[in-house]
Design a protein around this motif. Sequence first.
Motif, PDB file in Angstrom:
ATOM      1  N   GLY A   1     -25.206  15.541 -10.819  1.00  0.00           N
ATOM      2  CA  GLY A   1     -25.603  15.871  -9.452  1.00  0.00           C
ATOM      3  C   GLY A   1     -25.739  14.643  -8.578  1.00  0.00           C
ATOM      4  O   GLY A   1     -25.305  14.632  -7.417  1.00  0.00           O
ATOM      5  N   ARG A   2     -26.310  13.585  -9.138  1.00  0.00           N
ATOM      6  CA  ARG A   2     -26.452  12.338  -8.364  1.00  0.00           C
ATOM      7  C   ARG A   2     -25.091  11.712  -8.059  1.00  0.00           C
ATOM      8  O   ARG A   2     -24.858  11.215  -6.959  1.00  0.00           O
ATOM      9  CB  ARG A   2     -27.346  11.347  -9.115  1.00  0.00           C
ATOM     10  CG  ARG A   2     -28.814  11.705  -9.054  1.00  0.00           C
ATOM     11  CD  ARG A   2     -29.699  10.547  -9.496  1.00  0.00           C
ATOM     12  NE  ARG A   2     -29.452  10.147 -10.873  1.00  0.00           N
ATOM     13  CZ  ARG A   2     -30.059  10.657 -11.940  1.00  0.00           C
ATOM     14  NH1 ARG A   2     -30.956  11.603 -11.791  1.00  0.00           N
ATOM     15  NH2 ARG A   2     -29.780  10.216 -13.142  1.00  0.00           N
ATOM     16  N   VAL A   3     -24.188  11.750  -9.031  1.00  0.00           N
ATOM     17  CA  VAL A   3     -22.849  11.184  -8.820  1.00  0.00           C
ATOM     18  C   VAL A   3     -22.109  11.978  -7.743  1.00  0.00           C
ATOM     19  O   VAL A   3     -21.517  11.400  -6.824  1.00  0.00           O
ATOM     20  CB  VAL A   3     -22.043  11.161 -10.143  1.00  0.00           C
ATOM     21  CG1 VAL A   3     -20.591  10.821  -9.887  1.00  0.00           C
ATOM     22  CG2 VAL A   3     -22.665  10.179 -11.123  1.00  0.00           C
ATOM     23  N   VAL A   4     -22.152  13.301  -7.829  1.00  0.00           N
ATOM     24  CA  VAL A   4     -21.468  14.143  -6.838  1.00  0.00           C
ATOM     25  C   VAL A   4     -22.069  13.927  -5.451  1.00  0.00           C
ATOM     26  O   VAL A   4     -21.337  13.815  -4.460  1.00  0.00           O
ATOM     27  CB  VAL A   4     -21.523  15.635  -7.252  1.00  0.00           C
ATOM     28  CG1 VAL A   4     -21.038  16.537  -6.128  1.00  0.00           C
ATOM     29  CG2 VAL A   4     -20.702  15.858  -8.515  1.00  0.00           C
ATOM     30  N   ALA A   5     -23.381  13.837  -5.358  1.00  0.00           N
ATOM     31  CA  ALA A   5     -24.039  13.603  -4.065  1.00  0.00           C
ATOM     32  C   ALA A   5     -23.629  12.254  -3.475  1.00  0.00           C
ATOM     33  O   ALA A   5     -23.385  12.142  -2.270  1.00  0.00           O
ATOM     34  CB  ALA A   5     -25.555  13.679  -4.226  1.00  0.00           C
ATOM     35  N   ARG A   6     -23.521  11.243  -4.318  1.00  0.00           N
ATOM     36  CA  ARG A   6     -23.136   9.911  -3.834  1.00  0.00           C
ATOM     37  C   ARG A   6     -21.691   9.902  -3.342  1.00  0.00           C
ATOM     38  O   ARG A   6     -21.375   9.315  -2.305  1.00  0.00           O
ATOM     39  CB  ARG A   6     -23.329   8.878  -4.948  1.00  0.00           C
ATOM     40  CG  ARG A   6     -22.990   7.479  -4.535  1.00  0.00           C
ATOM     41  CD  ARG A   6     -23.948   6.934  -3.493  1.00  0.00           C
ATOM     42  NE  ARG A   6     -23.626   5.547  -3.226  1.00  0.00           N
ATOM     43  CZ  ARG A   6     -23.687   4.979  -2.044  1.00  0.00           C
ATOM     44  NH1 ARG A   6     -24.107   5.677  -1.010  1.00  0.00           N
ATOM     45  NH2 ARG A   6     -23.358   3.726  -1.882  1.00  0.00           N
ATOM     46  N   ILE A   7     -20.805  10.574  -4.079  1.00  0.00           N
ATOM     47  CA  ILE A   7     -19.410  10.661  -3.641  1.00  0.00           C
ATOM     48  C   ILE A   7     -19.329  11.388  -2.298  1.00  0.00           C
ATOM     49  O   ILE A   7     -18.619  10.961  -1.391  1.00  0.00           O
ATOM     50  CB  ILE A   7     -18.545  11.368  -4.703  1.00  0.00           C
ATOM     51  CG1 ILE A   7     -18.439  10.480  -5.949  1.00  0.00           C
ATOM     52  CG2 ILE A   7     -17.161  11.690  -4.148  1.00  0.00           C
ATOM     53  CD1 ILE A   7     -17.853  11.176  -7.153  1.00  0.00           C
ATOM     54  N   ALA A   8     -20.070  12.474  -2.165  1.00  0.00           N
ATOM     55  CA  ALA A   8     -20.073  13.232  -0.909  1.00  0.00           C
ATOM     56  C   ALA A   8     -20.610  12.387   0.240  1.00  0.00           C
ATOM     57  O   ALA A   8     -20.158  12.507   1.377  1.00  0.00           O
ATOM     58  CB  ALA A   8     -20.899  14.505  -1.070  1.00  0.00           C
TER      59      ALA A   8
ATOM     60  N   LEU B   1     -20.392   9.026   0.432  1.00  0.00           N
ATOM     61  CA  LEU B   1     -19.422   7.975   0.731  1.00  0.00           C
ATOM     62  C   LEU B   1     -18.121   8.508   1.323  1.00  0.00           C
ATOM     63  O   LEU B   1     -17.492   7.851   2.148  1.00  0.00           O
ATOM     64  CB  LEU B   1     -19.098   7.190  -0.550  1.00  0.00           C
ATOM     65  CG  LEU B   1     -20.240   6.383  -1.141  1.00  0.00           C
ATOM     66  CD1 LEU B   1     -19.837   5.819  -2.497  1.00  0.00           C
ATOM     67  CD2 LEU B   1     -20.652   5.271  -0.193  1.00  0.00           C
ATOM     68  N   ARG B   2     -17.707   9.695   0.865  1.00  0.00           N
ATOM     69  CA  ARG B   2     -16.433  10.284   1.298  1.00  0.00           C
ATOM     70  C   ARG B   2     -16.644  11.756   1.624  1.00  0.00           C
ATOM     71  O   ARG B   2     -16.220  12.638   0.881  1.00  0.00           O
ATOM     72  CB  ARG B   2     -15.393  10.147   0.188  1.00  0.00           C
ATOM     73  CG  ARG B   2     -15.143   8.737  -0.338  1.00  0.00           C
ATOM     74  CD  ARG B   2     -14.331   7.859   0.589  1.00  0.00           C
ATOM     75  NE  ARG B   2     -13.071   8.407   0.995  1.00  0.00           N
ATOM     76  CZ  ARG B   2     -11.920   8.214   0.387  1.00  0.00           C
ATOM     77  NH1 ARG B   2     -11.843   7.480  -0.689  1.00  0.00           N
ATOM     78  NH2 ARG B   2     -10.817   8.770   0.857  1.00  0.00           N
ATOM     79  N   PRO B   3     -17.319  12.068   2.723  1.00  0.00           N
ATOM     80  CA  PRO B   3     -17.701  13.449   3.013  1.00  0.00           C
ATOM     81  C   PRO B   3     -16.549  14.436   3.149  1.00  0.00           C
ATOM     82  O   PRO B   3     -16.717  15.620   2.912  1.00  0.00           O
ATOM     83  CB  PRO B   3     -18.489  13.348   4.307  1.00  0.00           C
ATOM     84  CG  PRO B   3     -18.184  12.024   4.880  1.00  0.00           C
ATOM     85  CD  PRO B   3     -17.744  11.142   3.759  1.00  0.00           C
ATOM     86  N   SER B   4     -15.370  13.981   3.477  1.00  0.00           N
ATOM     87  CA  SER B   4     -14.255  14.916   3.668  1.00  0.00           C
ATOM     88  C   SER B   4     -13.377  15.052   2.423  1.00  0.00           C
ATOM     89  O   SER B   4     -12.386  15.774   2.445  1.00  0.00           O
ATOM     90  CB  SER B   4     -13.400  14.481   4.856  1.00  0.00           C
ATOM     91  OG  SER B   4     -12.854  13.202   4.603  1.00  0.00           O
TER      92      SER B   4
END
Length: 87
Positions: free
Chosen positions: A19-26, A28-31
Amino acid sequence: MRVGHRDGEAGHFEHRQVGRVVARIAELRPSVPVTLVAHSTAGLAARAFAAANPSAVRGLITLGTPHLAGSPLPLLDADAATAVRTI
């Protein structure tokens, strides 16, 4: 990012870590849609996260993950083996 586990709390720890990794990716790269790639037991945590958060991930790829608790079905059944190869 590498997602690992700690003895005694592997499932819960890994699910939170995914969850933390996915949140961080979102962040940094929201689209950019997120596709999770996980190996071994981390695939179980990634699968649980993806099932609980379907809008957060585009897809899931697992390698060597014991989804069926080590069932040899793909080795014993030709249809199951074909299904596993084409997924």
